[in-house]
Scaffold this motif. Structure first.
Motif, short mmCIF file in Angstrom:
data_model
loop_
_atom_site.label_atom_id
_atom_site.label_comp_id
_atom_site.label_asym_id
_atom_site.label_seq_id
_atom_site.Cartn_x
_atom_site.Cartn_y
_atom_site.Cartn_z
N ARG A 179 0.83 -1.20 0.00
CA ARG A 179 0.00 0.00 0.00
C ARG A 179 0.87 1.26 0.00
O ARG A 179 0.58 2.24 -0.70
CB ARG A 179 -0.92 0.00 1.23
CG ARG A 179 -2.09 -0.98 1.16
CD ARG A 179 -2.88 -0.94 2.45
NE ARG A 179 -4.01 -1.87 2.43
CZ ARG A 179 -5.23 -1.57 1.99
NH1 ARG A 179 -5.47 -0.34 1.53
NH2 ARG A 179 -6.20 -2.45 2.03
N ALA A 180 1.95 1.22 0.79
CA ALA A 180 2.85 2.38 0.87
C ALA A 180 3.52 2.64 -0.48
O ALA A 180 3.69 3.81 -0.87
CB ALA A 180 3.90 2.15 1.96
N GLU A 181 3.90 1.58 -1.19
CA GLU A 181 4.53 1.76 -2.50
C GLU A 181 3.57 2.40 -3.49
O GLU A 181 3.97 3.21 -4.32
CB GLU A 181 5.03 0.42 -3.03
CG GLU A 181 6.21 -0.14 -2.27
CD GLU A 181 6.95 -1.21 -3.06
OE1 GLU A 181 7.13 -1.03 -4.28
OE2 GLU A 181 7.32 -2.23 -2.45
N ILE A 182 2.29 2.01 -3.42
CA ILE A 182 1.29 2.62 -4.32
C ILE A 182 1.17 4.10 -4.03
O ILE A 182 1.15 4.94 -4.94
CB ILE A 182 -0.07 1.91 -4.14
CG1 ILE A 182 0.03 0.44 -4.54
CG2 ILE A 182 -1.14 2.62 -4.98
CD1 ILE A 182 -1.23 -0.36 -4.24
N VAL A 183 1.09 4.46 -2.73
CA VAL A 183 0.98 5.87 -2.34
C VAL A 183 2.22 6.65 -2.76
O VAL A 183 2.13 7.80 -3.22
CB VAL A 183 0.75 5.98 -0.82
CG1 VAL A 183 0.80 7.43 -0.36
CG2 VAL A 183 -0.58 5.35 -0.44
N ASN A 184 3.40 6.05 -2.64
CA ASN A 184 4.65 6.72 -3.03
C ASN A 184 4.68 7.02 -4.52
O ASN A 184 5.40 7.93 -4.96
CB ASN A 184 5.85 5.86 -2.65
CG ASN A 184 6.07 5.81 -1.15
OD1 ASN A 184 5.63 6.70 -0.42
ND2 ASN A 184 6.76 4.78 -0.68
N ARG A 185 3.92 6.27 -5.30
CA ARG A 185 3.85 6.52 -6.73
C ARG A 185 2.76 7.55 -7.07
O ARG A 185 2.46 7.77 -8.24
CB ARG A 185 3.59 5.22 -7.49
CG ARG A 185 4.76 4.24 -7.48
CD ARG A 185 4.45 3.04 -8.34
NE ARG A 185 4.17 3.41 -9.73
CZ ARG A 185 5.09 3.57 -10.68
NH1 ARG A 185 6.36 3.37 -10.38
NH2 ARG A 185 4.74 3.89 -11.90
N GLY A 186 2.17 8.14 -6.05
CA GLY A 186 1.17 9.17 -6.27
C GLY A 186 -0.20 8.63 -6.60
O GLY A 186 -1.04 9.35 -7.17
N ALA A 187 -0.47 7.37 -6.26
CA ALA A 187 -1.76 6.75 -6.56
C ALA A 187 -2.47 6.36 -5.27
O ALA A 187 -1.87 6.30 -4.19
CB ALA A 187 -1.56 5.52 -7.45
#
Length: 236
Positions: A179-187
């Motif tokens: 989930r954190a990786e998705i947020v880090n990609r701006g999504a």
């Protein structure tokens, strides 16, 4: 043209032709449109390469083009160019599907794991992880052995993803790190919570209904019999 064979139409060819390699040395290539049509026909019907209809030319020419361009990364480059034709910043869907590995898929260099073949409940298989846009068109692929968990391949697939506004996935992708990786990609992650999760995350149930696009993408992909059953030894 004989009925029952696949031929690229003018619109399809106009999209593909600009992305064909042009910096190759040696004699001029045979008719690209005819040969690529033959390759697609063989991927659709799932037959042996030596059974390729003569309308496309010698089967050795068809197979050699398929194999050599795979080694040189040309097919990957064409796919990436065509995938970029879609819009960035849309909602993408992520999931995986398993495909049966035929006996002839054995023997690839580097061992089974390097060639993305593993053993799961259904026997020897490969798992295709993919991202799909809202039009059911694939944006990225990643292969793993069939027993690998979906979320384990998630980070590798995200590295191949175009810019997106949100990512829809099922409970198999419910992990804090992912989930954190998705947020880090701006999504924004649109992923339901597992039943044993302590800290619950909110998500849009309405947006989650759009996850069916990835299932429809796999259905279209598996219309190609050489994808629905893996006959090739090498993951590439």
């Amino acid at each position: 043209m004989r009925k029952g064979l696949f031929w690229l139409n003018d619109k399809q060819w106009a999209q593909i032709e600009p992305h064909l390699p042009t910096n190759q040395t040696g004699p001029a290539r045979d008719d690209d449109r005819r040969i690529i049509s033959g390759i697609i026909h063989m991927l659709q019907c799932g037959a042996r390469w030596r059974d390729c209809p003569p309308d496309y030319g010698p089967y050795t020419t068809i197979y050699n083009r398929f194999n050599r361009w795979a080694k040189r990364g040309h097919w990957q480059a064409i796919f990436e160019a065509l995938a970029r034709c879609g819009k960035d910043g849309v909602t993408l869907s992520i999931d995986s599907t398993s495909i049966k590995a035929h006996r002839s898929a054995s023997g690839g260099k580097g061992g089974k794991h390097e060639q993305a073949i593993g053993r799961s409940r259904g026997g020897r298989s490969t798992k295709i992880h993919a991202l799909s846009d809202p039009d059911c068109k694939p944006c990225a692929f990643h292969l793993t052995p069939g027993q690998d968990a979906d979320i384990a391949a998630g980070p590798a697939l995200l590295k191949l993803a175009p810019p997106m506004s949100s990512l829809i996935g099922d409970k198999g992708y419910d992990g804090d790190g992912f989930r954190a990786e998705i947020v880090n990609r701006g999504a924004k992650p649109v992923i339901p919570n597992k039943s044993n999760r302590v800290t619950l995350h909110s998500f849009s149930k309405r947006a989650y209904k759009g996850r069916n696009v990835i299932e429809r993408c796999f259905c279209r992909l598996k219309d190609f019999r050489r994808v629905a059953t893996r006959y090739d030894k090498l993951a590439r």
